[in-house]
Design a protein around this motif. Structure first.
Motif, short mmCIF file in Angstrom:
data_model
loop_
_atom_site.label_atom_id
_atom_site.label_comp_id
_atom_site.label_asym_id
_atom_site.label_seq_id
_atom_site.Cartn_x
_atom_site.Cartn_y
_atom_site.Cartn_z
N ALA A 3 0.83 -1.21 0.00
CA ALA A 3 0.00 0.00 0.00
C ALA A 3 0.86 1.25 0.00
CB ALA A 3 -0.93 -0.01 1.22
N GLN A 4 1.95 1.24 0.76
CA GLN A 4 2.84 2.39 0.78
C GLN A 4 3.50 2.59 -0.58
OE1 GLN A 4 3.36 4.71 3.02
NE2 GLN A 4 1.96 3.85 4.50
N GLY A 5 3.84 1.48 -1.24
CA GLY A 5 4.43 1.59 -2.57
C GLY A 5 3.48 2.21 -3.58
N VAL A 6 2.22 1.77 -3.54
CA VAL A 6 1.22 2.35 -4.44
C VAL A 6 0.99 3.82 -4.10
CG1 VAL A 6 -1.19 2.23 -5.17
CG2 VAL A 6 0.11 0.13 -4.84
N SER A 7 0.96 4.15 -2.81
CA SER A 7 0.79 5.54 -2.39
C SER A 7 1.93 6.41 -2.90
CB SER A 7 0.71 5.63 -0.86
OG SER A 7 -0.38 4.89 -0.37
N SER A 11 1.42 9.50 -5.43
CA SER A 11 1.78 10.86 -5.00
C SER A 11 2.79 11.49 -5.96
CB SER A 11 2.33 10.84 -3.58
OG SER A 11 3.54 10.10 -3.52
N LEU A 12 3.75 10.69 -6.44
CA LEU A 12 4.71 11.21 -7.42
C LEU A 12 4.02 11.62 -8.71
CD1 LEU A 12 7.67 8.69 -6.94
CD2 LEU A 12 7.44 10.97 -5.98
N LEU A 13 3.07 10.79 -9.15
CA LEU A 13 2.32 11.10 -10.36
C LEU A 13 1.50 12.37 -10.19
CD1 LEU A 13 1.07 10.41 -13.16
CD2 LEU A 13 -0.60 9.00 -11.93
N ILE A 14 0.83 12.49 -9.04
CA ILE A 14 -0.04 13.64 -8.82
C ILE A 14 0.76 14.94 -8.80
CG2 ILE A 14 -1.50 14.76 -7.08
CD1 ILE A 14 -2.52 11.94 -6.37
N VAL A 15 1.88 14.95 -8.06
CA VAL A 15 2.69 16.17 -8.00
C VAL A 15 3.25 16.53 -9.36
CG1 VAL A 15 4.77 17.20 -7.01
CG2 VAL A 15 3.25 15.85 -5.57
N GLY A 158 -4.75 9.07 -8.29
CA GLY A 158 -3.79 9.15 -9.39
C GLY A 158 -4.46 9.13 -10.74
N LEU A 159 -5.37 8.19 -10.93
CA LEU A 159 -6.06 8.10 -12.22
C LEU A 159 -6.95 9.31 -12.46
CD1 LEU A 159 -7.06 4.32 -12.19
CD2 LEU A 159 -5.27 5.41 -13.57
N GLY A 160 -7.62 9.78 -11.39
CA GLY A 160 -8.50 10.93 -11.53
C GLY A 160 -7.76 12.21 -11.89
#
Length: 434
Positions: A3-7, A11-15, A158-160
């Motif tokens: 879960a931390q890996g996906v988070s 987060s990297l994608l969103i920023v 992330g997808l949104g």
């Protein structure tokens, strides 16, 4: 860990998406809003952690009725608090000049800033009654369920955000998607708890005045501790934005987001211990508590030091990989400050989790209050003289001297006293089957 890996990936994608679609001022505002969400999202008036500890204590005694009274009473208390938060937020967002407070100036329209701030406050208010399910899962040692819904939330985020970025660059739509994903995950977690453990569904008939008093007392103490933690660890970005300008916030926040992986890793192991300490202490298993505490502090300090050293070396390449060639490269001094900051933070968390689990709160909030006052004063003084690194070094110095060292001494004495008493009295209190 999955879960931390996906988070992390989300987060990297969103920023990255936000940096590409927003201007400098709006991007700085976005980072400020998400930091505020992380800060204020933990301010559940201390009732969430109080629910976790009291459900764990009732579980240690095998008292299912008490568990239901705790959950029901807390749910209706937090539902009432949500209405108050909504009303107060509406007043504050419409009366205060937030552009000046946040250092945005006139680069972002005043009505837009107010709308965004109210959206964050409304999402926090709506999520207040929903935090109970998360705390109950921790108390029942089912944190893997929370991990699954964390994956759901960050995947939706992330997808949104990526989808919105392909259509528009309006910051309002980005924030709507970001907030809605967390609310959906919280609602799903609550519904699953209601279905899987019907005995813990909130009921009006289970609301108890005495339980409300206990929750209120412990919750108030834990709320103060959380508030102090927010002031200490999350205020640096606001101080930098206010004194140096909002355009300097990414220069601080982006490297910090990489180093914050260290305490996020530590939290995976420390947070479940909070409830387990209380249950074991209730059962009289003092020897296990002492052994688990010693291992947790040693492991956390060693792992945090190793990870911080690796990030000290690899943070610059990671930033360039993440944000591209335009990434702001942090100085060696800032990398050193961030490394020391997360090491002290993780070690302090390992000690604090034990004290909270045992209900030792008074000493913590006294030390925390002293640290918060000193930290803010030193951060304001140092940011104008040392720049961005100043608040970090101020936090390291105050937390080490005011909180970490005294807390370790107090915890060792508390455990030694009960360990000696247990040996004197013979066997420990026998465990109660659930």
């Amino acid at each position: 860990m999955a879960a931390q890996g996906v988070s992390l990936i989300a987060s990297l994608l969103i920023v990255r998406v936000m940096a590409q679609n927003l201007g400098v001022a709006e991007f700085g505002l976005w980072l400020t809003l998400t930091t505020a969400l992380a800060m204020l999202g933990a301010l559940d008036f201390g009732l969430g952690p109080a629910v976790m500890t009291q459900v764990s204590e009732a579980r240690g005694r095998g008292d299912l009725g008490e568990m239901q009274r705790v959950v029901s009473t807390a749910f209706f208390l937090l539902s009432s608090a949500a209405l108050i938060v909504l009303a107060v937020s509406a007043v504050l967002t419409s009366t205060i000049d937030w552009n000046t407070v946040l250092g945005v100036g006139n680069e972002v329209p005043h009505p837009l800033v107010r709308e965004l701030l109210f959206a964050v406050a409304a999402a926090i208010a709506l999520s207040l009654p929903l935090v109970i399910a998360r705390r109950v899962y921790y108390a029942l040692r089912r944190a893997h369920v929370l991990a699954l819904f964390t994956v759901l939330a960050v995947a939706l985020q992330g997808l949104g955000v990526w989808g919105v970025g392909a259509i528009t660059s309006d910051i309002r739509w980005f924030l709507i998607i970001y907030l809605a994903a967390w609310l959906v995950a919280d609602i799903a977690t609550t519904l699953l708890l209601r279905r899987s453990i019907p005995e813990l569904r909130p009921r009006l008939c289970a609301i108890d005045r005495r339980t409300a008093g206990r929750l209120g007392k412990e919750g108030a103490q834990l709320f103060f501790l959380t508030l102090v933690s927010v002031v200490v660890f999350q205020s640096d970005a606001f101080i930098i934005g206010h004194y140096l300008g909002v355009s300097h916030i990414p220069e601080y926040v982006l490297p910090f987001k990489i180093f914050v992986l260290v305490p996020a890793f530590a939290a995976m192991f420390l947070t479940p211990l909070w409830a387990t300490y209380r249950e074991a202490w209730t059962r009289g298993d003092y020897r296990w508590v002492r052994s688990a505490y010693t291992r947790s502090v040693a492991f956390t300090a060693a792992a945090a030091t190793l990870m911080a050293c690796l990030l000290f070396v690899g943070a610059r390449p990671l930033l360039r990989l993440w944000m591209g060639n335009d990434a702001v490269v942090p100085s060696v001094e800032m990398l050193a400050a961030l490394a020391c900051h997360v090491i002290v933070m993780c070690t302090s968390s390992a000690v604090s989790v034990l004290l909270k689990g045992l209900g030792v709160l008074r000493a913590q909030y006294i030390l925390g209050a002293v640290m918060a006052l000193l930290n803010i004063a030193l951060s304001i003084w140092s940011v104008t003289r040392m720049g961005i690194c100043g608040p970090l070094w101020a936090t390291v110095a105050t937390q080490t001297c005011v909180v970490l060292i005294p807390s370790m001494i107090y915890a060792s004495r508390r455990l030694s006293t009960h360990h000696t008493c247990a040996q004197t009295n013979g066997n420990a209190v026998p465990a109660v089957k659930s």
